[in-house]
Design an enzyme around this catalytic site. Structure first.
Site, PDB file in Angstrom:
ATOM      1  N   CYS A   1      35.403  35.434  41.467  1.00  0.00           N
ATOM      2  CA  CYS A   1      34.161  35.896  42.100  1.00  0.00           C
ATOM      3  C   CYS A   1      33.042  35.903  41.074  1.00  0.00           C
ATOM      4  CB  CYS A   1      34.332  37.229  42.813  1.00  0.00           C
ATOM      5  SG  CYS A   1      35.156  38.538  41.896  1.00  0.00           S
ATOM      6  N   SER A   2      32.674  37.051  40.562  1.00  0.00           N
ATOM      7  CA  SER A   2      31.482  37.097  39.717  1.00  0.00           C
ATOM      8  C   SER A   2      31.552  38.229  38.704  1.00  0.00           C
ATOM      9  CB  SER A   2      30.253  37.292  40.601  1.00  0.00           C
ATOM     10  OG  SER A   2      30.427  38.467  41.374  1.00  0.00           O
ATOM     11  N   CYS A   3      32.763  38.678  38.359  1.00  0.00           N
ATOM     12  CA  CYS A   3      32.892  39.812  37.440  1.00  0.00           C
ATOM     13  C   CYS A   3      32.190  39.490  36.122  1.00  0.00           C
ATOM     14  CB  CYS A   3      34.363  40.134  37.209  1.00  0.00           C
ATOM     15  SG  CYS A   3      35.192  40.584  38.746  1.00  0.00           S
TER      16      CYS A   3
ATOM     17  N   CYS B   1      34.439  34.230  35.630  1.00  0.00           N
ATOM     18  CA  CYS B   1      35.268  34.903  36.628  1.00  0.00           C
ATOM     19  C   CYS B   1      35.577  33.839  37.668  1.00  0.00           C
ATOM     20  CB  CYS B   1      34.551  36.085  37.287  1.00  0.00           C
ATOM     21  SG  CYS B   1      35.542  36.785  38.634  1.00  0.00           S
TER      22      CYS B   1
END
Ligand code: FE
Length: 334
Positions: free
Chosen positions: A242-244, A239
């Site tokens: 961000c951090s998906c 991602c």
């Protein structure tokens, strides 16, 4: 070094230059698990106080240095506290009063945890740039550690939300337990089933949330896609913004997945990333990189290792690692 201009928003790391991925891992600390839980509860179907995009918008307004220096879950606390003020769920006056009360009662201090933190660096934050980003400030007089402003804010927000009945301590505890229970074992069971059952694999390819439900896993409204590695194609997931991550199936992402280096280089130099994880793709294997987002999460289905003919599903599952479901490695060889 050519990098993007400084006006480029901080979160948009994809394709930037960066160094090796730092792969130290730590179990999430209690304050991180709590911040994680509160953030999820506030945006859940019952409360709907903000969306993932709104949470990201707050973080994306930070300048580059602040964004990358701030521990990951402090960014989440910043996001949900700002949004609660913006939407009028909480007032600035109430928040400041609660922070003052916590300080006055000495509840902004941590013993034990703090020194352990300094020596073992046991936080789940990004390590690759600023090693001085611990959420504590040393208080030499008291010989204790004082919570960072954002950790204190997180505590104050939680207390106010509980007092207002927006969420209960039981809900927070249950959400922490729910996330703690999500683990790569769940993903491994999905992969092993797909290896032994071609019909299941076809259903997984067509509609992953429905297919994982057959194994008792609830994607909880998350759109999930399975990416099947073959002899000629390898998938890698990142991602960049961000951090998906398919956390609803395999748990909270590892720290390195959220790091600038991984987010930057997974799209610029994916084969270099694979090499760092010890994965050398045979020549001629196509590498596809998938950038996750708030609406769509990917689960890589690694290729079934040779020499596992006739193996039972449970035994096959032991070959499936978390990293192989992100695509930085292949499944273990028997
Ligand atoms: Fe993301």
């Amino acid at each position: 070094m050519h990098d993007l201009p400084p006006t480029h928003p901080p979160h948009d790391a994809g394709g930037r230059y960066d160094g090796p991925v730092m792969r130290e891992e730590h179990d999430a600390a209690q304050w991180e698990r709590e911040a994680d839980a509160i953030r999820m509860l506030l945006a859940d179907g019952k409360r709907r106080l903000f969306t993932t995009d709104e949470s990201r918008r707050v973080q994306e307004q930070l300048d580059d240095a602040t964004y990358w220096a701030m521990p990951y879950y402090e960014r989440w606390i910043l996001a949900f506290s700002s949004l609660l003020l913006e939407k009028g769920t909480l007032t600035k006056a109430a928040l400041e009063a609660e922070e003052a009360r916590l300080r006055a009662e000495g509840l902004d201090r941590v013993e034990g945890e703090a020194s352990a933190h300094h020596h073992h660096d046991d936080d789940d934050h990004d390590h690759d740039h600023d090693h001085d980003d611990h959420p504590y400030q040393e208080d030499h007089d008291a010989g204790e550690m004082v919570l960072s402003p954002l950790r204190l804010r997180g505590l104050a927000v939680r207390n106010l939300l509980v007092a207002k009945g927006v969420l209960t301590p039981e809900e927070i505890r249950a959400e922490i337990e729910r996330m703690d229970a999500r683990s790569p074992h769940h993903g491994a069971a999905v992969v092993a089933r797909a290896w032994v059952d071609p019909d299941f694999a076809a259903r997984l390819a067509a509609d992953a949330p429905a297919a994982v439900k057959e194994l008792g896993l609830d994607a909880a409204g998350t759109k999930l896609a399975a990416l099947f590695n073959t002899e000629t194609r390898h998938h890698l997931v990142v991602c960049t913004l961000c951090s998906c991550y398919p956390r609803i199936i395999i748990g909270r992402p590892p720290a390195w997945y959220k790091s600038r280096a991984y987010r930057a280089r997974a799209v610029r130099d994916p084969r270099g990333i694979l090499r760092e994880f010890g994965t050398e793709l045979p020549p001629g294997v196509e590498l596809r990189v998938h950038d996750s987002n708030a609406e769509l999460r990917y689960l890589v289905i690694p290729a079934r290792p040779a020499g596992t003919e006739g193996w039972e599903e449970a035994r096959l599952a032991t070959l499936v690692t978390r990293d192989s479901m992100i695509g930085v490695t292949t499944a273990r060889q028997p």
